[in-house]
Design an enzyme around this catalytic site. Structure first.
Site, mmCIF file in Angstrom:
data_model
loop_
_atom_site.group_PDB
_atom_site.id
_atom_site.type_symbol
_atom_site.label_atom_id
_atom_site.label_comp_id
_atom_site.label_asym_id
_atom_site.label_seq_id
_atom_site.Cartn_x
_atom_site.Cartn_y
_atom_site.Cartn_z
ATOM 1 N N ASN A 141 0.770 -1.244 0.168
ATOM 2 C CA ASN A 141 0.217 -0.516 -0.065
ATOM 3 C C ASN A 141 0.192 1.231 0.288
ATOM 4 O O ASN A 141 1.480 1.081 0.687
ATOM 5 C CB ASN A 141 -0.954 0.333 1.181
ATOM 6 N N CYS A 142 0.921 2.079 -1.129
ATOM 7 C CA CYS A 142 1.138 3.475 -1.691
ATOM 8 C C CYS A 142 1.197 4.223 0.345
ATOM 9 O O CYS A 142 2.631 4.894 0.403
ATOM 10 C CB CYS A 142 1.427 4.062 -2.601
ATOM 11 N N PHE A 143 0.653 3.995 0.455
ATOM 12 C CA PHE A 143 -0.399 5.542 1.589
ATOM 13 C C PHE A 143 -0.098 4.651 2.667
ATOM 14 O O PHE A 143 -0.194 6.162 3.950
ATOM 15 C CB PHE A 143 -1.662 6.039 1.145
#
Length: 257
Positions: A141-143
């Site tokens: 998950n990038c965030f």
């Protein structure tokens, strides 16, 4: 050939599928790297909701290919840039294509991120760079992580995740600005229990997602003009450009893990 590097093209806001958005960004970079297109700025959203994978991301949960939201399948696409997976729902994406930036990756990021910091600052939100180390690559998950290429709020939450692709002297930098994500959908995709909404932090009690989106775009267009000392000239994509872009659509789809 374009002759004046201080004149940039501003492509009007566009809502479209993830595959089409990625094909547009890749085409703009290709054309600019060949000297056929001026530097460009644009803003867009993704419809239907989409999960975009980084170009080098080779593993992801199999169930991502069977998700739906509001009665529509969630699209799964591959970005031409690197980084980790991003869920595009309730976000606003920016894309910059330009050249002549520093060769060092973080220096190039920070040069382009100036307009993001300035524009959001004018809206009352102070942004600073993240500091995650290389361990971020193990998080799909990038965030959930914030590297030196990402921008976070004063409370530590990540507002903007960006990624780059370089072609010779030309750079595509695009990034997701999380405005009003659906918490249940993020929980379903990433198992995240709490997802902040920037929309709720705007002072206007009447602000909804559309109002905030327009405020952000206007602020960032102004900031880009000032930070880069450029003249932004608005021009929609032309018919022959659409034809060239759509010819490359298949390369951004993800059909199997």
């Amino acid at each position: 050939m374009f002759s004046n590097p201080s004149v940039w093209r501003l492509i009007p806001f566009l809502e479209a599928s993830g595959g089409l958005q990625m094909a547009i960004d890749a085409w703009l970079l290709e054309q600019h790297s060949q000297g056929k297109h001026p530097p460009t700025l644009r803003f867009y959203t993704w419809k239907p909701a989409t999960i975009s994978l980084g170009y080098h991301q080779r593993s992801w949960p199999e169930f991502w290919q069977h998700l739906t939201w509001q009665g529509q399948p969630i699209e799964l696409v591959r970005r031409p840039s690197g980084g980790r997976a991003v869920l595009h729902q309730g976000d606003l994406t920016y894309a910059v294509v330009t050249s002549g930036l520093p060769q060092r990756r973080l220096e190039a990021y920070q040069t382009l991120c100036k307009f993001l910091i300035e524009g959001w600052g004018q809206l009352g939100f102070e942004l600073v760079y993240g500091s995650a180390g290389r361990g971020y690559i193990h998080n799909p998950n990038c965030f959930e992580t914030a590297t030196g290429a990402d921008l976070i709020l004063s409370d530590g939450s990540k507002l903007i995740g960006s990624a780059q692709l370089r072609r010779d002297n030309a750079i595509l930098q695009h990034g997701s600005m999380r405005l009003n994500p659906d918490g249940e959908l993020y929980q379903q995709v990433f198992g995240v229990n709490s997802v902040p909404s920037i929309v709720q932090r705007f002072n206007s009690v009447n602000s909804d997602s559309s109002d905030v989106k327009n405020l952000v775009i206007n602020a960032l267009v102004t900031a880009a003009s000032e930070c880069f000392n450029i003249d932004l000239q608005t021009q929609p994509l032309l018919n022959h450009e659409w034809q060239a872009i759509k010819a490359n659509l298949p390369k951004f789809s993800v059909s199997s893990n």
